[in-house]
Design an enzyme around this catalytic site. Structure first.
Site, PDB file in Angstrom:
ATOM      1  N   ASN A 189      39.045  24.946  45.561  1.00 14.93           N
ATOM      2  CA  ASN A 189      38.646  26.113  44.772  1.00 14.93           C
ATOM      3  C   ASN A 189      39.288  26.088  43.386  1.00 14.93           C
ATOM      4  O   ASN A 189      39.317  27.098  42.696  1.00 14.93           O
ATOM      5  CB  ASN A 189      39.053  27.391  45.504  1.00 14.93           C
ATOM      6  N   HIS A 222      34.582  38.959  52.742  1.00 21.49           N
ATOM      7  CA  HIS A 222      35.641  38.071  53.248  1.00 21.49           C
ATOM      8  C   HIS A 222      36.428  38.745  54.375  1.00 21.49           C
ATOM      9  O   HIS A 222      36.605  39.968  54.389  1.00 21.49           O
ATOM     10  CB  HIS A 222      36.588  37.719  52.095  1.00 21.49           C
ATOM     11  N   GLU A 240      32.043  41.595  47.099  1.00 21.80           N
ATOM     12  CA  GLU A 240      32.596  40.463  46.345  1.00 21.80           C
ATOM     13  C   GLU A 240      31.763  40.243  45.094  1.00 21.80           C
ATOM     14  O   GLU A 240      30.560  40.516  45.109  1.00 21.80           O
ATOM     15  CB  GLU A 240      32.580  39.189  47.205  1.00 21.80           C
ATOM     16  N   SER A 290      32.075  34.046  48.777  1.00 23.95           N
ATOM     17  CA  SER A 290      32.875  32.833  48.935  1.00 23.95           C
ATOM     18  C   SER A 290      32.172  31.709  49.667  1.00 23.95           C
ATOM     19  O   SER A 290      32.418  30.542  49.391  1.00 23.95           O
ATOM     20  CB  SER A 290      34.187  33.169  49.649  1.00 23.95           C
ATOM     21  N   ASP A 316      35.981  42.311  44.992  1.00 18.35           N
ATOM     22  CA  ASP A 316      36.823  41.137  45.211  1.00 18.35           C
ATOM     23  C   ASP A 316      36.308  40.036  44.282  1.00 18.35           C
ATOM     24  O   ASP A 316      35.199  39.525  44.457  1.00 18.35           O
ATOM     25  CB  ASP A 316      36.708  40.727  46.691  1.00 18.35           C
ATOM     26  N   HIS A 350      36.449  34.571  43.519  1.00 21.64           N
ATOM     27  CA  HIS A 350      35.730  33.373  43.070  1.00 21.64           C
ATOM     28  C   HIS A 350      35.047  33.566  41.722  1.00 21.64           C
ATOM     29  O   HIS A 350      34.274  32.705  41.304  1.00 21.64           O
ATOM     30  CB  HIS A 350      34.705  32.956  44.133  1.00 21.64           C
ATOM     31  N   LYS A 391      42.685  30.258  42.884  1.00 20.78           N
ATOM     32  CA  LYS A 391      41.445  29.486  42.753  1.00 20.78           C
ATOM     33  C   LYS A 391      41.346  28.964  41.313  1.00 20.78           C
ATOM     34  O   LYS A 391      41.987  27.968  41.001  1.00 20.78           O
ATOM     35  CB  LYS A 391      40.270  30.325  43.238  1.00 20.78           C
TER      36      LYS A 391
HETATM   37  C1  LIG Z   1      36.621  36.374  48.689  1.00 26.06           C
HETATM   38  C2  LIG Z   1      38.056  36.088  48.974  1.00 26.06           C
HETATM   39  N1  LIG Z   1      38.930  37.105  48.924  1.00 26.06           N
HETATM   40  C3  LIG Z   1      40.237  36.907  49.158  1.00 26.06           C
HETATM   41  C4  LIG Z   1      40.730  35.658  49.471  1.00 26.06           C
HETATM   42  C5  LIG Z   1      42.184  35.490  49.762  1.00 26.06           C
HETATM   43  O1  LIG Z   1      42.849  34.973  48.663  1.00 26.06           O
HETATM   44  P1  LIG Z   1      44.209  34.134  48.858  1.00 26.06           P
HETATM   45  O2  LIG Z   1      43.801  32.744  49.130  1.00 26.06           O
HETATM   46  O3  LIG Z   1      44.936  34.312  47.565  1.00 26.06           O
HETATM   47  O4  LIG Z   1      44.925  34.762  50.000  1.00 26.06           O
HETATM   48  C6  LIG Z   1      39.867  34.580  49.519  1.00 26.06           C
HETATM   49  C7  LIG Z   1      40.414  33.244  49.831  1.00 26.06           C
HETATM   50  O5  LIG Z   1      39.845  32.355  50.305  1.00 26.06           O
HETATM   51  C8  LIG Z   1      38.487  34.788  49.270  1.00 26.06           C
HETATM   52  O6  LIG Z   1      37.617  33.790  49.331  1.00 26.06           O
END
Ligand SMILES: Cc1ncc(COP(=O)(O)O)c(C=O)c1O
Length: 381
Positions: free
Chosen positions: A48, A134, A178, A182, A207, A210, A230
Protein backbone atom coordinates in the site's frame (compact mmCIF):
# COMPACT_ATOMS: atom_id res chain seq x y z
CA UNK A 1 -3.15 -27.04 27.78
CA UNK A 2 -3.99 -30.22 25.91
CA UNK A 3 -7.56 -29.07 25.17
CA UNK A 4 -6.30 -25.65 24.11
CA UNK A 5 -3.90 -27.09 21.53
CA UNK A 6 -6.52 -29.58 20.37
CA UNK A 7 -8.93 -26.70 19.88
CA UNK A 8 -6.34 -24.74 17.88
CA UNK A 9 -5.45 -27.74 15.72
CA UNK A 10 -9.09 -28.47 14.98
CA UNK A 11 -9.71 -24.87 13.95
CA UNK A 12 -6.59 -24.85 11.77
CA UNK A 13 -7.68 -28.05 10.04
CA UNK A 14 -10.99 -26.38 9.22
CA UNK A 15 -9.18 -23.39 7.75
CA UNK A 16 -6.87 -25.65 5.74
CA UNK A 17 -9.84 -27.56 4.32
CA UNK A 18 -11.28 -24.30 2.95
CA UNK A 19 -7.93 -22.82 1.78
CA UNK A 20 -8.40 -20.07 4.36
CA UNK A 21 -5.37 -20.59 6.57
CA UNK A 22 -3.02 -17.63 6.58
CA UNK A 23 0.75 -17.85 6.84
CA UNK A 24 3.49 -15.35 7.48
CA UNK A 25 6.15 -15.26 4.78
CA UNK A 26 9.40 -13.37 5.43
CA UNK A 27 9.50 -10.51 2.92
CA UNK A 28 12.14 -7.87 2.35
CA UNK A 29 10.76 -4.84 0.59
CA UNK A 30 12.99 -2.52 -1.38
CA UNK A 31 12.94 0.41 -3.77
CA UNK A 32 11.07 0.41 -7.09
CA UNK A 33 8.30 -1.76 -5.70
CA UNK A 34 10.61 -4.77 -5.52
CA UNK A 35 10.33 -7.41 -2.80
CA UNK A 36 12.36 -10.48 -1.98
CA UNK A 37 10.59 -13.62 -0.80
CA UNK A 38 12.09 -17.04 -0.23
CA UNK A 39 15.14 -16.13 -2.29
CA UNK A 40 13.11 -14.80 -5.19
CA UNK A 41 13.12 -11.17 -6.33
CA UNK A 42 9.61 -10.08 -7.28
CA UNK A 43 7.79 -6.99 -8.52
CA UNK A 44 5.28 -6.34 -5.76
CA UNK A 45 1.72 -5.29 -6.54
CA UNK A 46 0.65 -5.98 -2.97
CA UNK A 47 2.06 -3.02 -1.04
CA UNK A 48 0.00 0.00 0.00
CA UNK A 49 3.08 2.17 -0.37
CA UNK A 50 1.30 4.00 -3.21
CA UNK A 51 3.91 6.72 -3.60
CA UNK A 52 6.94 4.57 -2.89
CA UNK A 53 7.78 6.78 0.09
CA UNK A 54 8.54 4.07 2.66
CA UNK A 55 11.97 3.68 1.04
CA UNK A 56 12.50 7.31 0.04
CA UNK A 57 15.88 8.44 1.44
CA UNK A 58 14.37 11.68 2.78
CA UNK A 59 11.69 9.80 4.71
CA UNK A 60 14.18 7.26 6.03
CA UNK A 61 16.56 10.06 7.09
CA UNK A 62 13.75 11.86 8.95
CA UNK A 63 12.99 8.66 10.88
CA UNK A 64 16.68 8.20 11.74
CA UNK A 65 17.08 11.81 12.83
CA UNK A 66 13.98 11.71 15.05
CA UNK A 67 15.19 8.50 16.69
CA UNK A 68 18.54 10.10 17.41
CA UNK A 69 16.93 13.24 18.87
CA UNK A 70 13.89 11.89 20.73
CA UNK A 71 14.63 8.18 21.27
CA UNK A 72 13.31 4.93 19.84
CA UNK A 73 10.02 4.97 21.70
CA UNK A 74 7.58 7.54 23.09
CA UNK A 75 8.15 6.19 26.60
CA UNK A 76 4.56 6.57 27.80
CA UNK A 77 1.04 7.34 26.66
CA UNK A 78 0.60 10.74 25.06
CA UNK A 79 -1.30 12.09 28.04
CA UNK A 80 1.58 11.23 30.38
CA UNK A 81 5.00 11.98 28.82
CA UNK A 82 4.71 10.48 25.33
CA UNK A 83 3.64 13.64 23.49
CA UNK A 84 7.01 14.27 21.80
CA UNK A 85 7.61 17.22 19.43
CA UNK A 86 7.42 15.12 16.24
CA UNK A 87 3.80 14.21 17.06
CA UNK A 88 2.79 17.78 17.75
CA UNK A 89 4.33 18.94 14.46
CA UNK A 90 2.66 16.12 12.55
CA UNK A 91 -0.80 16.92 13.91
CA UNK A 92 -0.50 20.56 12.91
CA UNK A 93 0.49 19.57 9.38
CA UNK A 94 -2.17 16.87 9.01
CA UNK A 95 -4.92 19.29 10.03
CA UNK A 96 -3.67 21.88 7.52
CA UNK A 97 -3.38 19.27 4.76
CA UNK A 98 -6.96 18.17 5.34
CA UNK A 99 -8.34 21.68 5.80
CA UNK A 100 -9.57 20.88 9.30
CA UNK A 101 -9.11 22.71 12.60
CA UNK A 102 -7.23 19.96 14.38
CA UNK A 103 -5.84 16.45 14.17
CA UNK A 104 -5.16 13.65 16.63
CA UNK A 105 -2.59 10.94 15.92
CA UNK A 106 -3.35 7.41 17.10
CA UNK A 107 -1.12 4.33 17.27
CA UNK A 108 -2.59 3.00 13.99
CA UNK A 109 -5.57 3.46 11.71
CA UNK A 110 -7.15 0.41 13.32
CA UNK A 111 -6.77 1.93 16.78
CA UNK A 112 -8.22 5.21 15.50
CA UNK A 113 -11.37 3.53 14.21
CA UNK A 114 -11.96 1.42 17.28
CA UNK A 115 -11.58 4.53 19.45
CA UNK A 116 -13.42 7.24 17.52
CA UNK A 117 -16.88 5.68 17.16
CA UNK A 118 -17.30 4.56 20.80
CA UNK A 119 -16.26 8.04 21.96
CA UNK A 120 -19.04 9.65 19.93
CA UNK A 121 -22.02 7.27 20.08
CA UNK A 122 -23.34 4.59 22.43
CA UNK A 123 -26.47 2.66 23.40
CA UNK A 124 -29.59 4.41 22.09
CA UNK A 125 -27.68 5.78 19.10
CA UNK A 126 -27.46 4.54 15.52
CA UNK A 127 -24.41 3.68 13.41
CA UNK A 128 -24.85 3.21 9.66
CA UNK A 129 -22.01 1.44 7.87
CA UNK A 130 -21.36 0.82 4.20
CA UNK A 131 -21.54 -2.93 3.58
CA UNK A 132 -17.93 -3.02 2.38
CA UNK A 133 -16.52 -0.93 5.24
CA UNK A 134 -13.21 -2.04 6.72
CA UNK A 135 -13.18 -4.48 9.62
CA UNK A 136 -12.06 -1.81 12.10
CA UNK A 137 -15.06 0.41 11.26
CA UNK A 138 -17.30 -2.52 12.20
CA UNK A 139 -15.28 -3.26 15.34
CA UNK A 140 -15.50 0.36 16.48
CA UNK A 141 -19.25 0.35 15.87
CA UNK A 142 -19.69 -2.87 17.87
CA UNK A 143 -17.62 -1.55 20.74
CA UNK A 144 -19.81 1.56 20.92
CA UNK A 145 -22.94 -0.38 21.86
CA UNK A 146 -24.97 1.67 19.37
CA UNK A 147 -27.43 -0.08 17.05
CA UNK A 148 -25.69 -0.97 13.77
CA UNK A 149 -27.43 -0.86 10.41
CA UNK A 150 -25.56 -1.78 7.23
CA UNK A 151 -26.44 0.11 4.04
CA UNK A 152 -25.86 -1.30 0.56
CA UNK A 153 -22.40 -0.56 -0.79
CA UNK A 154 -22.11 2.99 -2.17
CA UNK A 155 -25.91 3.24 -2.26
CA UNK A 156 -26.87 6.73 -1.09
CA UNK A 157 -30.56 5.97 -1.67
CA UNK A 158 -30.40 3.03 0.71
CA UNK A 159 -28.71 5.25 3.29
CA UNK A 160 -31.44 7.87 2.87
CA UNK A 161 -34.16 5.23 3.22
CA UNK A 162 -32.67 3.84 6.45
CA UNK A 163 -32.17 7.29 7.93
CA UNK A 164 -35.76 8.27 7.10
CA UNK A 165 -37.07 5.15 8.82
CA UNK A 166 -34.72 4.95 11.82
CA UNK A 167 -33.23 8.34 12.61
CA UNK A 168 -36.21 9.47 14.73
CA UNK A 169 -35.71 6.68 17.25
CA UNK A 170 -32.03 7.40 17.90
CA UNK A 171 -30.52 10.20 19.93
CA UNK A 172 -27.47 10.49 17.66
CA UNK A 173 -26.55 8.91 14.35
CA UNK A 174 -23.14 8.32 12.77
CA UNK A 175 -22.49 7.26 9.17
CA UNK A 176 -19.28 5.33 8.44
CA UNK A 177 -17.86 4.97 4.97
CA UNK A 178 -14.55 4.87 3.10
CA UNK A 179 -13.28 7.34 0.55
CA UNK A 180 -11.52 4.67 -1.51
CA UNK A 181 -12.66 1.12 -0.69
CA UNK A 182 -9.73 -0.99 0.36
CA UNK A 183 -10.54 -4.24 -1.43
CA UNK A 184 -12.53 -2.93 -4.40
CA UNK A 185 -10.75 0.32 -5.21
CA UNK A 186 -13.98 2.15 -5.97
CA UNK A 187 -14.84 5.52 -4.45
CA UNK A 188 -17.77 6.48 -2.24
CA UNK A 189 -20.37 8.94 -3.58
CA UNK A 190 -19.27 11.29 -0.82
CA UNK A 191 -21.23 14.39 -1.80
CA UNK A 192 -24.49 12.44 -1.78
CA UNK A 193 -23.62 10.65 1.49
CA UNK A 194 -22.67 13.88 3.25
CA UNK A 195 -25.77 15.74 2.06
CA UNK A 196 -28.12 12.94 3.12
CA UNK A 197 -26.43 12.59 6.50
CA UNK A 198 -26.60 16.35 7.11
CA UNK A 199 -30.29 16.40 6.15
CA UNK A 200 -30.96 13.84 8.89
CA UNK A 201 -28.63 15.43 11.44
CA UNK A 202 -26.30 12.45 11.24
CA UNK A 203 -22.54 12.84 11.54
CA UNK A 204 -20.21 11.25 8.99
CA UNK A 205 -16.82 9.64 9.53
CA UNK A 206 -14.90 9.09 6.31
CA UNK A 207 -12.07 6.56 6.36
CA UNK A 208 -9.45 7.99 4.01
CA UNK A 209 -6.86 5.24 4.55
CA UNK A 210 -6.46 4.66 0.80
CA UNK A 211 -7.15 8.20 -0.42
CA UNK A 212 -4.56 10.36 1.33
CA UNK A 213 -1.81 11.35 -1.09
CA UNK A 214 -3.41 9.73 -4.12
CA UNK A 215 -6.75 11.49 -4.49
CA UNK A 216 -7.42 15.19 -3.94
CA UNK A 217 -6.90 16.22 -0.28
CA UNK A 218 -9.72 16.93 2.13
CA UNK A 219 -13.48 16.35 2.06
CA UNK A 220 -16.44 18.18 3.63
CA UNK A 221 -16.85 15.34 6.13
CA UNK A 222 -16.82 16.57 9.73
CA UNK A 223 -14.73 13.54 10.71
CA UNK A 224 -11.94 12.25 8.51
CA UNK A 225 -9.62 9.52 9.68
CA UNK A 226 -6.81 7.69 7.98
CA UNK A 227 -3.49 5.98 8.33
CA UNK A 228 0.15 7.00 8.07
CA UNK A 229 0.99 3.52 6.83
CA UNK A 230 -0.05 3.61 3.20
CA UNK A 231 0.88 6.50 0.89
CA UNK A 232 2.87 8.16 3.69
CA UNK A 233 5.00 5.02 3.99
CA UNK A 234 5.21 5.09 7.80
CA UNK A 235 2.97 3.78 10.59
CA UNK A 236 0.20 5.26 12.73
CA UNK A 237 -3.33 6.61 12.36
CA UNK A 238 -5.09 9.94 12.70
CA UNK A 239 -8.40 11.75 12.95
CA UNK A 240 -8.95 15.25 11.55
CA UNK A 241 -11.93 17.31 12.66
CA UNK A 242 -12.96 20.34 14.65
CA UNK A 243 -10.98 21.47 17.67
CA UNK A 244 -13.86 20.50 19.96
CA UNK A 245 -14.09 16.96 18.56
CA UNK A 246 -10.34 16.42 18.73
CA UNK A 247 -10.28 17.69 22.31
CA UNK A 248 -13.11 15.33 23.24
CA UNK A 249 -11.35 12.34 21.68
CA UNK A 250 -8.12 13.27 23.45
CA UNK A 251 -9.96 12.66 26.72
CA UNK A 252 -12.40 9.93 25.69
CA UNK A 253 -11.07 7.67 22.93
CA UNK A 254 -9.89 4.64 24.87
CA UNK A 255 -7.51 3.47 22.13
CA UNK A 256 -5.81 6.85 22.37
CA UNK A 257 -5.77 7.35 26.14
CA UNK A 258 -4.66 3.90 27.26
CA UNK A 259 -1.79 3.18 24.90
CA UNK A 260 1.76 4.36 24.35
CA UNK A 261 2.35 7.24 21.95
CA UNK A 262 3.57 6.57 18.42
CA UNK A 263 7.39 6.32 18.22
CA UNK A 264 9.17 9.52 17.09
CA UNK A 265 10.54 7.80 13.97
CA UNK A 266 7.03 7.02 12.69
CA UNK A 267 5.77 10.56 13.24
CA UNK A 268 8.82 12.20 11.67
CA UNK A 269 8.75 9.85 8.67
CA UNK A 270 5.07 10.63 8.09
CA UNK A 271 5.79 14.34 8.32
CA UNK A 272 8.62 14.10 5.79
CA UNK A 273 6.34 12.09 3.49
CA UNK A 274 3.60 14.70 3.82
CA UNK A 275 6.13 17.32 2.75
CA UNK A 276 6.86 15.30 -0.38
CA UNK A 277 3.15 14.78 -1.10
CA UNK A 278 2.60 18.53 -0.94
CA UNK A 279 5.70 19.68 -2.81
CA UNK A 280 5.77 16.99 -5.53
CA UNK A 281 2.14 16.73 -6.65
CA UNK A 282 3.11 14.94 -9.89
CA UNK A 283 3.77 11.81 -7.78
CA UNK A 284 0.15 11.58 -6.67
CA UNK A 285 -1.15 11.18 -10.20
CA UNK A 286 1.15 8.29 -11.13
CA UNK A 287 -0.38 5.32 -9.23
CA UNK A 288 -3.81 6.08 -10.68
CA UNK A 289 -2.36 6.56 -14.17
CA UNK A 290 -0.64 3.17 -13.92
CA UNK A 291 -3.81 1.53 -12.59
CA UNK A 292 -5.67 2.92 -15.62
CA UNK A 293 -2.97 1.67 -17.97
CA UNK A 294 -3.54 -1.79 -16.47
CA UNK A 295 -7.34 -1.69 -16.69
CA UNK A 296 -7.14 -0.43 -20.30
CA UNK A 297 -4.76 -3.22 -21.27
CA UNK A 298 -7.07 -5.85 -19.81
CA UNK A 299 -10.33 -4.26 -20.89
CA UNK A 300 -11.48 -3.86 -17.27
CA UNK A 301 -13.63 -0.90 -16.14
CA UNK A 302 -11.46 2.18 -15.69
CA UNK A 303 -9.65 2.22 -12.32
CA UNK A 304 -10.96 4.80 -9.83
CA UNK A 305 -7.96 4.53 -7.55
CA UNK A 306 -4.58 2.75 -7.37
CA UNK A 307 -6.42 -0.42 -6.25
CA UNK A 308 -7.77 -2.79 -8.91
CA UNK A 309 -9.51 -6.05 -7.93
CA UNK A 310 -9.17 -9.00 -10.27
CA UNK A 311 -12.07 -11.25 -9.42
CA UNK A 312 -11.36 -14.97 -9.15
CA UNK A 313 -14.15 -16.50 -7.00
CA UNK A 314 -13.03 -19.37 -4.80
CA UNK A 315 -10.14 -19.02 -2.36
CA UNK A 316 -8.26 -21.99 -3.76
CA UNK A 317 -8.35 -20.61 -7.30
CA UNK A 318 -7.19 -17.19 -6.09
CA UNK A 319 -4.25 -18.82 -4.30
CA UNK A 320 -3.34 -20.82 -7.40
CA UNK A 321 -3.40 -17.74 -9.62
CA UNK A 322 -1.28 -15.82 -7.13
CA UNK A 323 1.27 -18.65 -7.09
CA UNK A 324 1.37 -18.82 -10.88
CA UNK A 325 2.06 -15.08 -11.04
CA UNK A 326 4.77 -15.45 -8.43
CA UNK A 327 6.47 -18.03 -10.62
CA UNK A 328 6.58 -15.35 -13.31
CA UNK A 329 8.08 -12.76 -10.96
CA UNK A 330 4.98 -10.88 -9.74
CA UNK A 331 3.85 -10.68 -6.13
CA UNK A 332 0.06 -10.27 -6.03
CA UNK A 333 -1.34 -11.70 -2.83
CA UNK A 334 -4.71 -13.48 -2.93
CA UNK A 335 -7.42 -11.87 -0.80
CA UNK A 336 -9.78 -14.42 0.69
CA UNK A 337 -12.76 -14.54 3.06
CA UNK A 338 -13.37 -13.23 5.64
CA UNK A 339 -11.50 -10.16 4.36
CA UNK A 340 -13.89 -10.30 1.36
CA UNK A 341 -17.25 -12.04 1.01
CA UNK A 342 -17.38 -15.78 0.30
CA UNK A 343 -17.15 -16.49 -3.43
CA UNK A 344 -15.39 -13.19 -4.16
CA UNK A 345 -11.77 -14.17 -3.49
CA UNK A 346 -9.59 -12.05 -5.70
CA UNK A 347 -6.22 -10.66 -6.49
CA UNK A 348 -6.00 -7.12 -5.19
CA UNK A 349 -3.58 -5.28 -7.46
CA UNK A 350 -2.12 -2.14 -5.88
CA UNK A 351 -0.18 0.31 -8.04
CA UNK A 352 2.62 2.54 -6.85
CA UNK A 353 4.43 5.56 -8.24
CA UNK A 354 7.51 3.34 -7.90
CA UNK A 355 6.31 0.89 -10.58
CA UNK A 356 7.62 1.11 -14.12
CA UNK A 357 5.31 0.97 -17.13
CA UNK A 358 6.85 -2.32 -18.18
CA UNK A 359 6.04 -3.82 -14.76
CA UNK A 360 2.39 -2.97 -15.28
CA UNK A 361 2.26 -4.27 -18.83
CA UNK A 362 4.09 -7.45 -17.84
CA UNK A 363 1.61 -8.20 -15.05
CA UNK A 364 -1.38 -7.52 -17.30
CA UNK A 365 -0.03 -9.82 -20.00
CA UNK A 366 0.78 -12.56 -17.49
CA UNK A 367 -2.73 -12.36 -16.07
CA UNK A 368 -4.39 -12.53 -19.45
CA UNK A 369 -2.22 -15.47 -20.31
CA UNK A 370 -2.84 -17.39 -17.08
CA UNK A 371 -6.50 -16.75 -16.51
CA UNK A 372 -8.33 -14.83 -19.18
CA UNK A 373 -11.68 -15.41 -17.47
CA UNK A 374 -10.55 -13.63 -14.32
CA UNK A 375 -9.96 -10.40 -16.22
CA UNK A 376 -13.52 -9.29 -15.67
CA UNK A 377 -14.83 -6.59 -13.38
CA UNK A 378 -15.70 -7.29 -9.74
CA UNK A 379 -19.31 -6.34 -9.20
CA UNK A 380 -19.71 -4.71 -5.79
CA UNK A 381 -21.48 -7.02 -3.34
C1 LIG B 1 -9.90 1.24 5.01
C2 LIG B 1 -8.91 0.98 6.09
N1 LIG B 1 -9.09 1.58 7.28
C3 LIG B 1 -8.22 1.40 8.29
C4 LIG B 1 -7.12 0.58 8.15
C5 LIG B 1 -6.21 0.38 9.31
O1 LIG B 1 -5.07 1.15 9.18
P1 LIG B 1 -3.69 0.71 9.89
O2 LIG B 1 -3.03 -0.22 8.96
O3 LIG B 1 -2.96 1.99 10.09
O4 LIG B 1 -4.08 0.07 11.18
C6 LIG B 1 -6.89 -0.05 6.94
C7 LIG B 1 -5.70 -0.90 6.80
O5 LIG B 1 -5.56 -1.79 6.07
C8 LIG B 1 -7.81 0.14 5.88
O6 LIG B 1 -7.64 -0.46 4.71
Amino acid sequence: MHSLDAFARQKLAGLDARSLRRRLIPTTRGEQARAEREGRRLVSFSCNDYLGLSCDPRVVAAAQDATARFGAGAGASRLVTGNHPALVALETRLAAHKGKEAALVFGSGYLANIGITPALVGPGDLVLIDALGHSCLFTGARLSGAEIVIFAHNDADDLARILSERRGQAARALVLTERVFSMDGDRAPLDAVLDIAARHDAWTLVDDAHGLGVVEPGTRAPLEMGTLSKSLGSYGGYLCGSRAVVDLLTSRARSFVYTTGLPPACAAAALAALDIVETEPHRAARPLALARRFTRRLGLPEAQSPIVPVQVGEAEAALALSQALEARGYLVVAIRPPTVAAGTARLRVAFSAAHREEDVDGLADALRDLQPASCEPVSPA
